[in-house]
Design a protein around this motif. Structure first.
Motif, mmCIF file in Angstrom:
data_model
loop_
_atom_site.group_PDB
_atom_site.id
_atom_site.type_symbol
_atom_site.label_atom_id
_atom_site.label_comp_id
_atom_site.label_asym_id
_atom_site.label_seq_id
_atom_site.Cartn_x
_atom_site.Cartn_y
_atom_site.Cartn_z
ATOM 1 N N VAL A 181 13.688 -2.758 7.524
ATOM 2 C CA VAL A 181 13.464 -2.040 6.268
ATOM 3 C C VAL A 181 11.977 -1.844 6.032
ATOM 4 O O VAL A 181 11.523 -0.737 5.672
ATOM 5 N N ALA A 182 11.194 -2.880 6.258
ATOM 6 C CA ALA A 182 9.753 -2.758 6.070
ATOM 7 C C ALA A 182 9.158 -1.723 7.016
ATOM 8 O O ALA A 182 8.249 -0.970 6.635
ATOM 9 N N GLY A 183 9.678 -1.656 8.237
ATOM 10 C CA GLY A 183 9.183 -0.668 9.189
ATOM 11 C C GLY A 183 9.446 0.753 8.734
ATOM 12 O O GLY A 183 8.586 1.637 8.873
ATOM 13 N N LEU A 184 10.623 0.975 8.169
ATOM 14 C CA LEU A 184 10.943 2.311 7.678
ATOM 15 C C LEU A 184 10.121 2.657 6.446
ATOM 16 O O LEU A 184 9.683 3.805 6.277
ATOM 17 N N VAL A 185 9.916 1.683 5.568
ATOM 18 C CA VAL A 185 9.085 1.937 4.388
ATOM 19 C C VAL A 185 7.633 2.195 4.804
ATOM 20 O O VAL A 185 6.957 3.056 4.237
ATOM 21 N N ALA A 194 11.590 -5.230 -3.911
ATOM 22 C CA ALA A 194 10.328 -5.773 -4.415
ATOM 23 C C ALA A 194 9.482 -6.408 -3.310
ATOM 24 O O ALA A 194 8.286 -6.085 -3.185
ATOM 25 N N PRO A 195 10.056 -7.285 -2.480
ATOM 26 C CA PRO A 195 9.208 -7.872 -1.430
ATOM 27 C C PRO A 195 8.680 -6.855 -0.427
ATOM 28 O O PRO A 195 7.558 -6.981 0.066
ATOM 29 N N THR A 196 9.491 -5.824 -0.142
ATOM 30 C CA THR A 196 9.031 -4.807 0.803
ATOM 31 C C THR A 196 7.920 -3.965 0.190
ATOM 32 O O THR A 196 6.937 -3.627 0.855
ATOM 33 N N GLY A 197 8.072 -3.624 -1.090
ATOM 34 C CA GLY A 197 7.011 -2.880 -1.758
ATOM 35 C C GLY A 197 5.695 -3.635 -1.765
ATOM 36 O O GLY A 197 4.632 -3.070 -1.518
ATOM 37 N N ASP A 198 5.772 -4.937 -2.043
ATOM 38 C CA ASP A 198 4.560 -5.754 -2.027
ATOM 39 C C ASP A 198 3.964 -5.826 -0.620
ATOM 40 O O ASP A 198 2.737 -5.794 -0.449
ATOM 41 N N ARG A 199 4.836 -5.917 0.360
ATOM 42 C CA ARG A 199 4.384 -6.068 1.753
ATOM 43 C C ARG A 199 3.719 -4.792 2.279
ATOM 44 O O ARG A 199 2.689 -4.855 2.960
ATOM 45 N N VAL A 200 4.295 -3.645 1.939
ATOM 46 C CA VAL A 200 3.820 -2.385 2.507
ATOM 47 C C VAL A 200 2.779 -1.709 1.614
ATOM 48 O O VAL A 200 1.925 -0.964 2.099
ATOM 49 N N GLY A 201 2.853 -1.955 0.304
ATOM 50 C CA GLY A 201 1.873 -1.354 -0.587
ATOM 51 C C GLY A 201 2.273 -0.001 -1.128
ATOM 52 O O GLY A 201 1.415 0.860 -1.349
ATOM 53 N N VAL A 202 3.561 0.202 -1.349
ATOM 54 C CA VAL A 202 4.063 1.437 -1.955
ATOM 55 C C VAL A 202 5.221 1.049 -2.867
ATOM 56 O O VAL A 202 5.962 0.094 -2.565
ATOM 57 N N PRO A 203 5.428 1.722 -4.010
ATOM 58 C CA PRO A 203 6.554 1.378 -4.871
ATOM 59 C C PRO A 203 7.890 1.597 -4.151
ATOM 60 O O PRO A 203 8.115 2.653 -3.559
ATOM 61 N N VAL A 204 8.761 0.596 -4.190
ATOM 62 C CA VAL A 204 10.083 0.687 -3.589
ATOM 63 C C VAL A 204 11.115 0.411 -4.681
ATOM 64 O O VAL A 204 11.113 -0.665 -5.289
ATOM 65 N N LEU A 205 11.972 1.388 -4.929
ATOM 66 C CA LEU A 205 12.963 1.302 -6.001
ATOM 67 C C LEU A 205 14.356 1.042 -5.451
ATOM 68 O O LEU A 205 14.651 1.349 -4.302
ATOM 69 N N ARG A 206 15.223 0.515 -6.317
ATOM 70 C CA ARG A 206 16.629 0.296 -5.998
ATOM 71 C C ARG A 206 17.453 1.369 -6.706
ATOM 72 O O ARG A 206 17.376 1.508 -7.923
ATOM 73 N N GLY A 249 3.029 9.732 3.758
ATOM 74 C CA GLY A 249 2.494 10.183 2.480
ATOM 75 C C GLY A 249 3.411 10.016 1.296
ATOM 76 O O GLY A 249 3.151 10.587 0.225
ATOM 77 N N ALA A 250 4.473 9.217 1.432
ATOM 78 C CA ALA A 250 5.403 9.048 0.317
ATOM 79 C C ALA A 250 4.727 8.330 -0.845
ATOM 80 O O ALA A 250 4.047 7.316 -0.653
ATOM 81 N N ASP A 251 4.919 8.851 -2.046
ATOM 82 C CA ASP A 251 4.411 8.207 -3.259
ATOM 83 C C ASP A 251 5.332 7.079 -3.701
ATOM 84 O O ASP A 251 4.880 6.096 -4.288
ATOM 85 N N VAL A 252 6.634 7.251 -3.461
ATOM 86 C CA VAL A 252 7.658 6.293 -3.874
ATOM 87 C C VAL A 252 8.743 6.293 -2.817
ATOM 88 O O VAL A 252 9.058 7.338 -2.231
ATOM 89 N N VAL A 253 9.335 5.119 -2.577
ATOM 90 C CA VAL A 253 10.478 4.997 -1.670
ATOM 91 C C VAL A 253 11.657 4.464 -2.473
ATOM 92 O O VAL A 253 11.495 3.572 -3.308
ATOM 93 N N MET A 254 12.839 5.011 -2.226
ATOM 94 C CA MET A 254 14.046 4.509 -2.883
ATOM 95 C C MET A 254 15.051 4.049 -1.839
ATOM 96 O O MET A 254 15.361 4.788 -0.894
ATOM 97 N N LEU A 255 15.562 2.810 -2.003
ATOM 98 C CA LEU A 255 16.636 2.294 -1.166
ATOM 99 C C LEU A 255 17.961 2.754 -1.754
ATOM 100 O O LEU A 255 18.251 2.481 -2.915
#
Length: 220
Positions: free
Chosen positions: A57-61, A84-96, A68-74
């Motif tokens: 998941v982190a690799g895809l994010v 949340a952990p993936t967003g923190d790890r990669v540095g982009v907002p990740v939503l559910r 150039g994605a501003d936001v990622v949604m799972l």
């Protein structure tokens, strides 16, 4: 200024088309990118492979961030706990995609019935509702059920049997609930064929609606 770039991470191809339809409707200026790993759900149930899922998941994010994605949604409830952990790890907002649905459910009554066709989705959805209820200061009674045979039917191409089984389950649990929550976006079509006296919630529309709100905040 160009429109926002949003990325969707899917674990099943069936959800891509309805997600894109809603994204075009609610975010007409956005550029959408889709990423798919259709083995994640199966691998979550395999002890030898489940540990690989967070890194995948982190690799895809990360790929989405690089694109150039501003936001990622799972879009899959089975991996929503990784947002949340993936967003923190990669540095982009990740939503559910299912968080807004969970908030709706908590606001609609004290008896919430969760239906799923896979155990790997049922447990995370139930946990998410409990999390959002606690955040709202609520303490609903939550029941959950995995609908036997429904996933096998749709996986084998028998959508009619899947929808019949899901529809029957909705009718049964609605008799003792204030709101019914469908844990998988792929179950939404079955809900359209039944009429019950309580709300039946799916994740797509409220999820994409919340994404629009977040995008507006990220790119004023």
């Amino acid at each position: 200024m160009t429109g926002p770039r949003i990325a969707f991470l899917h674990t099943g191809a069936v959800v891509i088309a309805p997600v894109m339809d809603l994204a075009r409707e609610l975010l007409p200026d956005a550029t959408a990118i889709n990423y798919l790993d259709d083995k994640i759900v199966a691998d979550l149930a395999d002890p030898a492979r489940a540990a690989s899922v967070p890194d995948r998941v982190a690799g895809l994010v990360e790929a989405a961030r690089t694109a150039g994605a501003d936001v990622v949604m799972l879009t899959c409830s089975s991996i929503s706990h990784l947002a949340a952990p993936t967003g923190d790890r990669v540095g982009v907002p990740v939503l559910r995609i299912d968080e807004a649905m969970a908030d709706q459910a908590v606001g609609l009554g004290g008896r919430i019935a969760v239906l799923a066709t896979l155990p790997t989705t049922c447990a995370p959805t139930t946990a998410l509702i409990r999390e959002r209820a606690e955040a709202a200061g609520a303490a609903p009674t939550i029941t959950s059920e995995v609908i036997d045979g429904a996933f096998a039917a749709v996986a084998g191409g028998d959508r009619a049997t899947h929808d019949r089984l899901v529809g029957a389950a909705i009718e049964r649990v609605a008799a003792e609930a204030d709101v019914v929550v469908l844990a998988q976006a792929s179950m939404a079509g079955a809900a359209e064929a039944v009429q019950v006296g309580v709300p039946v919630l799916t994740s797509l529309a409220p999820g994409i609606g919340r994404l629009r709100e977040v995008v507006a905040g990220v790119r004023p």
